[in-house]
Design a protein around this motif. Sequence first.
Motif, PDB file in Angstrom:
ATOM      1  N   ALA A   8      -4.124   5.747   5.347  1.00 32.11           N
ATOM      2  CA  ALA A   8      -4.071   7.207   5.344  1.00 32.11           C
ATOM      3  C   ALA A   8      -2.626   7.631   5.539  1.00 32.11           C
ATOM      4  N   ILE A   9      -2.190   8.568   4.741  1.00 23.88           N
ATOM      5  CA  ILE A   9      -0.790   8.983   4.779  1.00 23.88           C
ATOM      6  C   ILE A   9      -0.731  10.504   4.852  1.00 23.88           C
ATOM      7  N   TRP A  14       7.944  24.726   2.045  1.00 23.83           N
ATOM      8  CA  TRP A  14       7.179  23.705   2.773  1.00 23.83           C
ATOM      9  C   TRP A  14       6.247  22.949   1.849  1.00 23.83           C
ATOM     10  N   LEU A  15       6.076  21.689   2.143  1.00 23.30           N
ATOM     11  CA  LEU A  15       5.117  20.863   1.412  1.00 23.30           C
ATOM     12  C   LEU A  15       4.290  20.058   2.414  1.00 23.30           C
ATOM     13  N   LEU A  16       3.003  20.008   2.152  1.00 23.53           N
ATOM     14  CA  LEU A  16       2.108  19.179   2.954  1.00 23.53           C
ATOM     15  C   LEU A  16       1.352  18.255   2.019  1.00 23.53           C
ATOM     16  N   ASN A  17       1.304  17.002   2.381  1.00 18.26           N
ATOM     17  CA  ASN A  17       0.606  16.021   1.546  1.00 18.26           C
ATOM     18  C   ASN A  17      -0.276  15.150   2.414  1.00 18.26           C
ATOM     19  N   VAL A  18      -1.487  14.932   1.937  1.00 20.85           N
ATOM     20  CA  VAL A  18      -2.418  14.021   2.613  1.00 20.85           C
ATOM     21  C   VAL A  18      -2.991  13.090   1.554  1.00 20.85           C
ATOM     22  N   ALA A  76       0.841  -1.202   0.000  1.00 26.93           N
ATOM     23  CA  ALA A  76       0.000   0.000   0.000  1.00 26.93           C
ATOM     24  C   ALA A  76       0.869   1.242   0.000  1.00 26.93           C
ATOM     25  N   LEU A  77       1.931   1.200   0.765  1.00 30.72           N
ATOM     26  CA  LEU A  77       2.836   2.348   0.785  1.00 30.72           C
ATOM     27  C   LEU A  77       3.561   2.482  -0.540  1.00 30.72           C
ATOM     28  N   SER A  98       1.899   7.094   8.447  1.00 24.78           N
ATOM     29  CA  SER A  98       0.876   6.323   7.723  1.00 24.78           C
ATOM     30  C   SER A  98       0.141   5.434   8.714  1.00 24.78           C
ATOM     31  N   TYR A  99      -1.127   5.306   8.474  1.00 19.83           N
ATOM     32  CA  TYR A  99      -1.950   4.463   9.333  1.00 19.83           C
ATOM     33  C   TYR A  99      -2.780   3.559   8.436  1.00 19.83           C
TER      34      TYR A  99
END
Lengths: 305, 165
Positions: free
Chosen positions: A216-217, A187-191, A11-12, A235-236
């Motif tokens: 969820a990452i 800066w970078l944010l990723n969801v 998955a990752l 990651s969950y």
Amino acid sequence: MFPEHRATAIALAFAALAPARLAHAQACCAGSGAVTPARLAIHEDALVGTTLRVGGVLGNYAPDGAYSSQPPHTTEVDVEEDLLAAARITKRAQVAVLIPLVETFRAYPGQTAHSGGVGDINLGARYDFALAGEARFVPGIAVLVGATFPTGRPPEEATQPLAVDATGIGAFQGNVGLALEQTWGPWLLNVSGILAQRATRSAQGVSETLGTQLTAIGALAYSFRSDLTLGFVGSYAAEGNAAINGVTDPDSHKRVLTLSGVALYPLTDALRIQGSLFLTPPVSSLGANQPASAGMTLTILMGFS
Amino acid sequence: MPEAGSVVLRGTDGSLHPVDAELRGHPLTVVSFFSAHCPCQRAHDARIRELVAKDAPLGVGFLFVDSEESATMGRDADEARARGYALVLDDGGKLARALDAEYATFSVVLDRDGHVVYRGGFDSDQHHLRDDRAPYLANAIDDLLAGRAPRASETKALGCTLELR
């Protein structure tokens, strides 16, 4: 145990086409690949690379989430070498393949074994409806689809002691995902979220359908003027109960939290190197039916523009 | 989508710069798109200064254009001082859209009549600069000043995504 762990790893890996782009939080240049690296940077037409992943099992989570350390004189080390390749289909569409080579070393009191082989091969595709940085307030939006093929050896076909030659989950897996990311200067944010559904498989007269898995990452990264990028990825993965011969097994659900610190450095415009340290926090209630592990990854990628 | 010539740019001092007037004042005008936080842009600062120093005396005009949504006069005044070349603001990204600019360091050469005679990268490097790069923009200017067609009239720009919305 190991093949289930592999499912999370895959998955990752699929998320290669998801979070990514750690380097140059500004959506530029060498920066591709936070969670996994097989994602093209904006100007790249193709890339090839390899990842080495080494992890040691610290302990295990019981179905109720209780964590217990590995028993004395018990050791498991998982090693994986991934071959990665990605290619651009259109300006906003890309495809990737990940071929894992999986090795497992296990030592129990009075017995040790080591073996491995080709794991479950993953194909993925990504389409960017919007790119991070294109708009001030609207994030980059991408849809991901993928498939994992049961090219590895499932546990029931293992022939080596301690099943160390099991390298796959034995089932076809389909994935869909959504990735959002935005940049603010360095800066970078990723969801990202990825949903995986495994096909029913039969082994030794038993029909098994693994539960649906949701991963969820989240990733946060900062790029320095030296081109070094440092990031943090969490990651969950949560998986529902499996069905055995059509009957749900209420204690077969799984969940696991993985935290990673990542560093990426572009050696040249085309060649980049990335490393990470990862940990499954050995804390009760943070996991279920999964091993907790710690280890590192090292990735080398060559891009073609 | 507006014609490039009809766009009015704004200097960091608030002065207005109609593009058509800029074009008429030079046999060739380079329009290069700028991003304040792009590492590829930063890597090219020295090469940009060198190109301006070499070709401005030959009559070539240069417009380094900040089309990004987050651009402000104050920030770009500071950036221009730090980088050593003048910047103009493209409010609403009109010029970027007129010239299909998507990436920082994307450069266009226009003639007096507003015809695009070169479009693409500044050179073949991203942010690891090499001595053996292909100087696409400089070559195009040299060729055009010599009365020849550019040896490459369209190349790939390798900078960051421009924030145009």
